[in-house]
Design an enzyme around this catalytic site. Structure first.
Site, short mmCIF file in Angstrom:
data_model
loop_
_atom_site.label_atom_id
_atom_site.label_comp_id
_atom_site.label_asym_id
_atom_site.label_seq_id
_atom_site.Cartn_x
_atom_site.Cartn_y
_atom_site.Cartn_z
N SER A 1 -5.96 -3.19 2.26
CA SER A 1 -6.45 -2.75 0.95
C SER A 1 -6.86 -3.92 0.06
CB SER A 1 -5.41 -1.88 0.23
OG SER A 1 -5.33 -0.62 0.85
N GLU B 1 0.81 -1.21 0.00
CA GLU B 1 0.00 0.00 0.00
C GLU B 1 0.85 1.27 0.00
OE1 GLU B 1 -3.72 -0.66 2.71
OE2 GLU B 1 -2.12 -1.92 3.50
N ARG C 1 -11.18 2.30 12.25
CA ARG C 1 -12.40 2.04 11.48
C ARG C 1 -12.75 0.56 11.65
NH1 ARG C 1 -10.84 2.00 6.11
NH2 ARG C 1 -11.11 -0.26 6.15
N ASN D 1 -9.51 -1.72 11.52
CA ASN D 1 -8.37 -1.13 10.83
C ASN D 1 -7.87 0.03 11.67
OD1 ASN D 1 -6.67 0.29 9.00
ND2 ASN D 1 -7.75 -0.60 7.28
N GLY E 1 -7.75 4.25 5.68
CA GLY E 1 -7.48 5.22 4.62
C GLY E 1 -7.79 6.62 5.10
N GLU F 1 -13.30 -6.85 10.28
CA GLU F 1 -11.99 -6.52 10.83
C GLU F 1 -12.01 -5.12 11.41
OE1 GLU F 1 -8.77 -5.78 8.02
OE2 GLU F 1 -10.23 -5.77 6.40
N TYR G 1 -9.20 2.06 -5.25
CA TYR G 1 -8.29 3.14 -5.60
C TYR G 1 -8.17 3.46 -7.09
CZ TYR G 1 -6.82 2.09 -0.85
OH TYR G 1 -6.81 1.84 0.49
N ASP H 1 -14.96 -2.56 10.32
CA ASP H 1 -15.66 -3.01 9.11
C ASP H 1 -16.55 -4.20 9.44
OD1 ASP H 1 -14.00 -1.13 8.02
OD2 ASP H 1 -12.71 -2.56 6.97
#
Length: 364
Positions: free
Chosen positions: A186, A17, A294, A311, A315, A309, A255, A296
């Site tokens: 990602s 990433e 974050r 994070n 991002g 998961e 992306y 998910d």
């Protein structure tokens, strides 16, 4: 007049990433409040070599296409670069934006703690757990949270008897299934497997990135996310939903080809949204999170949340889900940066009183 806070921004790094990290850093450097911060960029190459702020700015000035810019330089390792260490010693806080290995996995955080430098985001242990999907799932289950059915495999187990492993996957999970590196981000290395013929290729791709792989049952779900912000009393953002035209939310959709859209706030019954927000805090606390993260989720057709998961370094472009969700909560991108740095300074001051942070010269 109060002196500006010298905010180091560390980005690039050795993960797949790398280019994502560079884009995030460029946007954060531009958006950080110039009345409050003097930003000091530190680029890290794919080989793990650190650049001085001046060298980094030269790299950023190159007119490369988005998501194609890399930090590239033939320079000595960090311990041999007194100029880089000297610049790092002068910052008041660091905002890490290095994804993956030696970035969001706790190693960079540990180095900064030893140097006595406050940093944004989760601590060493939470960052390491946040990188390991298999390990965090075990903690979520212990905390009473629901997760998708899955199997964790080591590369040596697959190499020893791939046929037996295949039969176990088919008996336990069936097809379709997802194969993903336990440590990664990602959606790089993630494959959707429809049959036995797909499995070997998917396992090789995942083991190419990590020695531990997670295989999960593929179910018909919505993908929703929730931002968490805070230390001792974390708050949650509204819920956002990822809508993609592909089979799953992969790197390209995130992306490159813009085939996914981010819907915020998601259209959900109030009760379901409230449950997701409660579960997001429980997940954050299960890994001993702090600062920001974050979470998910998969949301089943029956409205049951399954945690996918957490994070710990989501991002961080203005158009990324985490900042977008907080913008919906009334916290604009520039303010969000300041809030996260304030949380870092608050945590550093508290932990330093306990003698758990190093005493770097800049903060003695």
């Amino acid at each position: 007049m109060t002196a500006k806070l010298r905010l180091g921004v560390v980005f690039g790094g050795q993960s797949v990433e790398h280019e994502v990290s560079v884009v995030s850093a460029m946007e954060l450097l531009q958006a950080a409040d110039p009345a409050r911060f003097e930003t000091v960029p530190f680029g890290v190459t794919r080989e793990g070599r650190w650049l001085t702020p001046a060298e980094t700015r030269t790299q950023l000035d190159r007119p490369d296409a988005p998501f194609q810019k890399r930090i590239e330089a033939d320079v000595p390792p960090l311990l041999d670069r007194g100029d880089v260490l000297g610049a790092l010693r002068q910052v008041d806080a660091v905002f890490p934006l290095v994804h993956g290995v030696n970035g969001e996995d706790g190693r960079l955080q540990g180095m900064l703690e030893m140097f006595g430098i406050p940093y944004a985001g989760c601590g060493v242990a939470a960052s390491a757990i946040g990188m390991d999907k298999a390990l965090q799932k075990e903690l979520f289950v212990r905390a009473g949270l629901s997760v998708a059915r899955g199997i964790t495999l080591l590369e040596r187990e697959w190499d020893a008897d791939s046929d037996a492993v295949t039969r176990n996957i088919e008996a336990t999970l069936g097809y379709p299934a997802f194969v993903k590196p336990s440590n990664g981000g990602s959606s790089v290395g993630v494959s959707r497997v429809r049959s036995r013929e797909d499995l070997g290729r998917a396992m090789r791709a995942a083991f190419g990135l990590d020695r531990k792989v997670l295989v999960e049952t593929a179910i018909n779900v919505r993908e929703v996310e929730c931002g968490v912000l805070g230390n001792e009393t974390p708050e949650t953002s509204p819920i956002g939903e990822i809508v993609t035209s592909g089979e799953f939310y992969d790197y390209s959709a995130k992306y490159l080809d813009h085939s996914a859209s981010l819907v915020a706030p998601a259209e959900l019954p109030d009760g379901v949204a409230a449950q997701l927000r409660r579960d997001a805090i429980r997940a954050f606390e299960a890994i001993d999170g702090c600062g920001f993260a974050r979470v998910d989720f998969f949301l089943t057709p029956e409205g049951k949340p399954l945690i996918n998961e957490i994070n710990t370094l989501p991002g961080f472009r203005p158009v990324s889900m985490f900042p977008l969700l907080w913008a919906k909560a009334g916290i604009a991108y520039r303010e969000l940066i300041s809030r996260i740095v304030d949380l870092a300074l608050e945590r550093f001051a508290r932990e330093r009183k306990r003698g758990r942070m190093g005493k770097g010269q800049a903060h003695a």
